[in-house]
Design a protein around this motif. Structure first.
Motif, PDB file in Angstrom:
ATOM      1  N   GLY A 152      -3.587  -0.504  42.842  1.00 31.95           N
ATOM      2  CA  GLY A 152      -4.114  -1.653  42.121  1.00 31.95           C
ATOM      3  C   GLY A 152      -3.054  -2.626  41.639  1.00 31.95           C
ATOM      4  N   VAL A 153      -1.787  -2.416  41.983  1.00 32.93           N
ATOM      5  CA  VAL A 153      -0.695  -3.299  41.562  1.00 32.93           C
ATOM      6  C   VAL A 153      -0.199  -4.075  42.780  1.00 32.93           C
ATOM      7  N   VAL A 154      -0.047  -5.387  42.615  1.00 27.53           N
ATOM      8  CA  VAL A 154       0.445  -6.240  43.705  1.00 27.53           C
ATOM      9  C   VAL A 154       1.815  -6.782  43.310  1.00 27.53           C
ATOM     10  N   ARG A 155       2.796  -6.583  44.166  1.00 33.91           N
ATOM     11  CA  ARG A 155       4.160  -7.070  43.929  1.00 33.91           C
ATOM     12  C   ARG A 155       4.753  -7.551  45.251  1.00 33.91           C
ATOM     13  N   PRO A 156       5.619  -8.560  45.184  1.00 33.00           N
ATOM     14  CA  PRO A 156       6.355  -8.925  46.408  1.00 33.00           C
ATOM     15  C   PRO A 156       7.350  -7.814  46.756  1.00 33.00           C
ATOM     16  N   VAL A 157       7.568  -7.630  48.044  1.00 32.63           N
ATOM     17  CA  VAL A 157       8.483  -6.581  48.520  1.00 32.63           C
ATOM     18  C   VAL A 157       9.441  -7.208  49.515  1.00 32.63           C
ATOM     19  N   ASP A 158      10.730  -6.964  49.343  1.00 35.67           N
ATOM     20  CA  ASP A 158      11.727  -7.431  50.300  1.00 35.67           C
ATOM     21  C   ASP A 158      11.752  -6.478  51.492  1.00 35.67           C
ATOM     22  N   LEU A 159      11.720  -7.062  52.695  1.00 37.43           N
ATOM     23  CA  LEU A 159      11.785  -6.280  53.921  1.00 37.43           C
ATOM     24  C   LEU A 159      13.148  -6.453  54.565  1.00 37.43           C
ATOM     25  N   ASP A 160      13.716  -5.369  55.055  1.00 37.12           N
ATOM     26  CA  ASP A 160      14.941  -5.417  55.838  1.00 37.12           C
ATOM     27  C   ASP A 160      14.506  -5.575  57.295  1.00 37.12           C
ATOM     28  N   LEU A 161      14.662  -6.782  57.849  1.00 31.90           N
ATOM     29  CA  LEU A 161      14.126  -7.125  59.169  1.00 31.90           C
ATOM     30  C   LEU A 161      15.232  -7.111  60.213  1.00 31.90           C
ATOM     31  N   SER A 162      14.949  -6.473  61.347  1.00 30.64           N
ATOM     32  CA  SER A 162      15.877  -6.450  62.479  1.00 30.64           C
ATOM     33  C   SER A 162      15.194  -7.059  63.690  1.00 30.64           C
ATOM     34  N   TYR A 163      15.880  -7.980  64.365  1.00 28.63           N
ATOM     35  CA  TYR A 163      15.400  -8.567  65.618  1.00 28.63           C
ATOM     36  C   TYR A 163      15.862  -7.663  66.750  1.00 28.63           C
ATOM     37  N   LEU A 164      14.912  -7.189  67.569  1.00 24.64           N
ATOM     38  CA  LEU A 164      15.240  -6.238  68.633  1.00 24.64           C
ATOM     39  C   LEU A 164      15.349  -6.868  70.011  1.00 24.64           C
ATOM     40  N   GLY A 165      14.985  -8.152  70.133  1.00 24.40           N
ATOM     41  CA  GLY A 165      15.124  -8.829  71.411  1.00 24.40           C
ATOM     42  C   GLY A 165      13.806  -9.350  71.948  1.00 24.40           C
ATOM     43  N   THR A 166      13.888 -10.040  73.094  1.00 25.43           N
ATOM     44  CA  THR A 166      12.701 -10.579  73.765  1.00 25.43           C
ATOM     45  C   THR A 166      12.674 -10.086  75.207  1.00 25.43           C
ATOM     46  N   GLY A 167      11.489 -10.173  75.795  1.00 28.26           N
ATOM     47  CA  GLY A 167      11.347  -9.784  77.186  1.00 28.26           C
ATOM     48  C   GLY A 167       9.974 -10.135  77.705  1.00 28.26           C
ATOM     49  N   ALA A 168       9.852 -10.128  79.014  1.00 33.55           N
ATOM     50  CA  ALA A 168       8.563 -10.424  79.653  1.00 33.55           C
ATOM     51  C   ALA A 168       7.655  -9.207  79.532  1.00 33.55           C
ATOM     52  N   GLY A 197       3.484 -12.887  79.767  1.00 33.79           N
ATOM     53  CA  GLY A 197       3.878 -13.482  78.486  1.00 33.79           C
ATOM     54  C   GLY A 197       5.297 -13.106  78.116  1.00 33.79           C
ATOM     55  N   VAL A 198       5.764 -13.700  77.052  1.00 30.71           N
ATOM     56  CA  VAL A 198       7.077 -13.380  76.507  1.00 30.71           C
ATOM     57  C   VAL A 198       6.860 -12.762  75.134  1.00 30.71           C
ATOM     58  N   GLN A 201       4.574 -15.092  72.625  1.00 30.14           N
ATOM     59  CA  GLN A 201       4.658 -16.540  72.681  1.00 30.14           C
ATOM     60  C   GLN A 201       3.467 -17.103  73.421  1.00 30.14           C
ATOM     61  N   GLY A 202       2.866 -18.157  72.891  1.00 29.65           N
ATOM     62  CA  GLY A 202       1.737 -18.783  73.555  1.00 29.65           C
ATOM     63  C   GLY A 202       1.133 -19.887  72.717  1.00 29.65           C
ATOM     64  N   ASN A 203       0.245 -20.670  73.332  1.00 30.67           N
ATOM     65  CA  ASN A 203      -0.401 -21.772  72.643  1.00 30.67           C
ATOM     66  C   ASN A 203      -1.749 -21.357  72.058  1.00 30.67           C
TER      67      ASN A 203
END
Length: 76
Positions: free
Chosen positions: A3-19, A24-25, A69-71
């Motif tokens: 029942g408690v809402v708080r902002p949380v910091d995330l440690d984000l890692s970019y792992l790359g892109t690919g088809a 799609g990408v 990725q897409g429209n």
């Protein structure tokens, strides 16, 4: 949480892109955070008979994220 809402910091890692198999990408990310139960009014001090804490004071959250990725959204 609890029942408690708080902002949380995330440690984000970019792992790359690919088809992907559908032409799609995709980009992949991983995010983690560690939450302290006491920040969410969850004070669990229950101890089992041997004197060991039954539930820890922290909680680890892991997210595996893929973005395409897409429209348009699929099926739209």
């Amino acid at each position: 949480m609890h029942g408690v809402v708080r902002p949380v910091d995330l440690d984000l890692s970019y792992l790359g892109t690919g088809a992907d198999p559908w032409g799609g990408v995709r980009a992949a990310f991983r995010a983690t955070a560690e939450l302290r139960r006491e920040d969410f009014a969850m004070n669990y001090n229950q101890v089992v008979q041997a004197g060991i804490a039954a539930i820890g004071t922290t909680l680890r959250v892991g997210l595996d994220i893929q973005a395409v990725q897409g429209n348009m959204l699929p099926g739209a």
